[in-house]
Enzyme design. Sequence first.
Site, PDB file in Angstrom:
ATOM      1  N   TYR A   1      -8.333 -15.846  35.672  1.00  0.00           N
ATOM      2  CA  TYR A   1      -7.457 -14.698  35.428  1.00  0.00           C
ATOM      3  C   TYR A   1      -8.139 -13.680  34.509  1.00  0.00           C
ATOM      4  O   TYR A   1      -9.266 -13.882  34.073  1.00  0.00           O
ATOM      5  CB  TYR A   1      -6.102 -15.165  34.893  1.00  0.00           C
ATOM      6  CG  TYR A   1      -5.308 -15.925  35.942  1.00  0.00           C
ATOM      7  CD1 TYR A   1      -5.167 -15.400  37.230  1.00  0.00           C
ATOM      8  CD2 TYR A   1      -4.722 -17.163  35.670  1.00  0.00           C
ATOM      9  CE1 TYR A   1      -4.456 -16.083  38.208  1.00  0.00           C
ATOM     10  CE2 TYR A   1      -4.009 -17.852  36.655  1.00  0.00           C
ATOM     11  CZ  TYR A   1      -3.876 -17.308  37.917  1.00  0.00           C
ATOM     12  OH  TYR A   1      -3.180 -17.977  38.888  1.00  0.00           O
TER      13      TYR A   1
ATOM     14  N   HIS B   1      -8.548 -20.420  34.913  1.00  0.00           N
ATOM     15  CA  HIS B   1      -8.207 -20.203  36.321  1.00  0.00           C
ATOM     16  C   HIS B   1      -8.551 -18.819  36.833  1.00  0.00           C
ATOM     17  O   HIS B   1      -7.830 -18.256  37.661  1.00  0.00           O
ATOM     18  CB  HIS B   1      -6.715 -20.487  36.543  1.00  0.00           C
ATOM     19  CG  HIS B   1      -6.339 -21.891  36.147  1.00  0.00           C
ATOM     20  ND1 HIS B   1      -5.260 -22.184  35.370  1.00  0.00           N
ATOM     21  CD2 HIS B   1      -6.938 -23.056  36.406  1.00  0.00           C
ATOM     22  CE1 HIS B   1      -5.193 -23.492  35.166  1.00  0.00           C
ATOM     23  NE2 HIS B   1      -6.212 -24.041  35.786  1.00  0.00           N
TER      24      HIS B   1
ATOM     25  N   CYS C   1       2.036 -40.697  39.193  1.00  0.00           N
ATOM     26  CA  CYS C   1       1.598 -39.665  40.133  1.00  0.00           C
ATOM     27  C   CYS C   1       0.577 -40.277  41.086  1.00  0.00           C
ATOM     28  O   CYS C   1      -0.288 -41.046  40.668  1.00  0.00           O
ATOM     29  CB  CYS C   1       0.951 -38.535  39.324  1.00  0.00           C
ATOM     30  SG  CYS C   1       0.022 -37.362  40.310  1.00  0.00           S
TER      31      CYS C   1
ATOM     32  N   CYS D   1       3.041 -31.223  45.255  1.00  0.00           N
ATOM     33  CA  CYS D   1       3.574 -30.272  44.269  1.00  0.00           C
ATOM     34  C   CYS D   1       2.800 -28.961  44.322  1.00  0.00           C
ATOM     35  O   CYS D   1       3.376 -27.878  44.189  1.00  0.00           O
ATOM     36  CB  CYS D   1       3.526 -30.878  42.865  1.00  0.00           C
ATOM     37  SG  CYS D   1       1.923 -31.578  42.420  1.00  0.00           S
TER      38      CYS D   1
ATOM     39  N   TYR E   1       3.119 -19.751  34.181  1.00  0.00           N
ATOM     40  CA  TYR E   1       2.518 -18.470  33.831  1.00  0.00           C
ATOM     41  C   TYR E   1       3.581 -17.382  33.696  1.00  0.00           C
ATOM     42  O   TYR E   1       4.479 -17.267  34.502  1.00  0.00           O
ATOM     43  CB  TYR E   1       1.399 -18.077  34.793  1.00  0.00           C
ATOM     44  CG  TYR E   1       1.716 -17.921  36.275  1.00  0.00           C
ATOM     45  CD1 TYR E   1       2.806 -18.523  36.892  1.00  0.00           C
ATOM     46  CD2 TYR E   1       0.875 -17.163  37.089  1.00  0.00           C
ATOM     47  CE1 TYR E   1       3.047 -18.375  38.258  1.00  0.00           C
ATOM     48  CE2 TYR E   1       1.107 -17.005  38.451  1.00  0.00           C
ATOM     49  CZ  TYR E   1       2.195 -17.616  39.021  1.00  0.00           C
ATOM     50  OH  TYR E   1       2.439 -17.462  40.365  1.00  0.00           O
TER      51      TYR E   1
HETATM   52 FE1  SF4 Z   1       1.700 -36.319  41.732  1.00  0.00          FE
HETATM   53 FE2  SF4 Z   1       2.242 -33.873  42.629  1.00  0.00          FE
HETATM   54 FE3  SF4 Z   1       2.023 -35.932  44.352  1.00  0.00          FE
HETATM   55 FE4  SF4 Z   1       4.110 -35.744  42.665  1.00  0.00          FE
HETATM   56  S1  SF4 Z   1       3.601 -34.358  44.338  1.00  0.00           S
HETATM   57  S2  SF4 Z   1       2.934 -37.571  43.144  1.00  0.00           S
HETATM   58  S3  SF4 Z   1       3.153 -34.865  40.871  1.00  0.00           S
HETATM   59  S4  SF4 Z   1       0.410 -35.048  43.017  1.00  0.00           S
END
Ligand code: SF4
Length: 673
Positions: free
Chosen positions: A175, A173, A344, A350, A61
């Site tokens: 905004y 989201h 993932c 993350c 963003y």
């Molecule tokens: Fe997936 Fe995020 Fe976990 Fe990495 S940190 S495995 S990108 S969910």
Amino acid sequence: MAMDPRHAILFEPVRIGPVTAPNRFYQTPHATGFGWQRPQSGAALRGIKAEGGWGVVCTEYCSIHPTSDDSPHAFLTLWDDDDIAPLAATADAIHTHGALAGIELWHGGAHASNRMTRLPTLAPQVQPALFHLPTTARAMDLADIRAFRGWQRDAARRAKQAGFDIVYVYAGHDYLPFQYLSRRSNTRGDAYGGSLENRARLLREMLEDTREAVGDTCAVAIRLAVDELHGPDGVCAEAEGREVVEMLADLPDLWDVNIAGALGNDSKSARFSGEGFQEDYIRFVKGLTSKPVVSVGRFTSPDRMVEQIRKGVQDFIGAARPSIADPFLPAKIRAGRADEIRECIGCNICRAANNEAVPLRCTQNPTMGEEWRRGWHPERIAAYPRRETALVVGAGPAGLEAALTLARRGLEVTLAEASRQLGGRVSRESTLPGLATWARVRDWRLTMLGKLPNVQIYRESRMAADDIADLAPDHVVLATGSHWRRDGVGVVEMQPRQFPRALTPDDIFAGAEIIGPVVIHDDEHYFMGGALAEKLARAGHPVTLVTPYPQVSGWTVLTDEQGFIQERLMGLGVTILPQHSVTEQGATHARATCLTTGQARDIACGALILVTGRLPDDRLWQALQTRPNTVRLGDCLTPSSIADAVYSAHRFARLLGEPDRPPRRERPAHEGI
Ligand code: SF4
Ligand code: ADP
């Protein structure tokens, strides 16, 4: 190897207004924790994605005006011309690899805290500012709206000057433009409130303004939440979400659609959503527009991606998290190496980085966020200069990552694991409800280890100090893990106590018999307490979860999971007792004491489970610590998250034989210094 011909459709170019994406892999905007303060880190991260084959790579963003300031979180800015050059570095890095660069222009409205700029918060109506109480947002008047349209136009022009190909109008989201759209946050009586057409007026104007400003060479994308999950009270896919798409159908050059309101709905963890989980909400969009559509859904399977295109759900494969876990996902499919995709796991570590306002980190990909500051590349690593041997003890996440990274560097690696099962904690934790994808941490590493000739794996091989002396490897890596404490010492309760018959998560995984009502004392606050409560409640046990925190699984606020966990446990009839600690275990009860009043209450209890701290399994380390070239890693060093264990192992293996420098920091140029 050659690409599977069934996947060729994923590599078709797609036209987006005046520009053309080289393929269908679209990295949708996602936060990095770098923002305007760390432009080189951001540029390097996006450049790696483009190098890995993503045909479109977007920024996070990017605020269009100081009234949209998300400090202390990291966001980009296009407030004045000085912002152009740092952002041009990102566009250039993306273009170097032939991808299109997209930029997500953003105004947070009632979500913007303006803690740095200290300007009043703006919104369609007077209302408490969201999440930064006790501020109240003021209602924008018509002059404010005129000014706001000018900010979007100016930011779009600067984005074009910086070299971006796709410029966003961001109404997702929750905004500002979405706040206008939703009658939940727009009670205006003028031309921008009331009917849906009026509430969508600003969005229409923003699309027209952006096109007028930059549409000759840039594509204008709309990011729209087509459902805010409040049923007919809000924007929903069956009613107003659909009507907005109908109204604006061919006005933008691209539709980037998802579900809102909060980000947590759009990036739900694997515990609460499967691959493609947004499809039911967004699939109508393509039927209403001739313009390309992109959405997300944690896609990691190429077959599933092809299905999305063939079924006409979307034209691109949108991805944030899958591109974080494996920036080279497209390149691997193209090279016929889809089995090497580092999938993932949907753990949302993350997201926690973003919510904690620190640089991005990922459980599966330890190089994510380290592209500039450490110069790490996800696919390339320097060869180790000598032919040496390494023994890695323990095949949990840390041991597997250490073995793999050392072997990639060319060392002769022996991996010894005490049990028959490889994977350590992830093999156990992935058996908990909703966590099956966590086994990917193990499976990807085993796949990659299986391709290397210089690795030997020995199961059922518990190593003692003498065995290691006999083997005499050049390097010894101890990744022997940790175990859960039995003395009740946790984050809040620091005083050890006697719980003679208490169980720990290790006992549950080992198959301990559970008799009678269950009491879980969770003073760890991550996923384990809540996940065990869910497992045992599903197995038919009455469960009480006692926690010193005000909320169940308190740390998972940061992974955007806390509300979902609480909802699920309450739905299963789990009794939640916050701000209490279990202080005593009797024959048929557990005593819970209130942290505030000190009042105690007895809860019927057949099995008490302590989810508190963990202790390292470091006996081998104690015996070997004076041996040269011997290290301990992961939970055996500091029991922590899987992400931290993987990172600890990767860092050691990558730096072996290299100087251990601090990470580079982006220093602002100070006048006169
Ligand atoms: Fe997936 Fe995020 Fe976990 Fe990495 S940190 S495995 S990108 S969910
Ligand atoms: P981490 O998260 O740090 O990788 P885990 O607890 O997941 O830690 O994994 C540690 C692994 O080490 C477990 O699979 C365990 O069986 C193994 N292990 C522990 N001690 C020994 C030993 N002496 N010899 C071989 N393997 C061991």
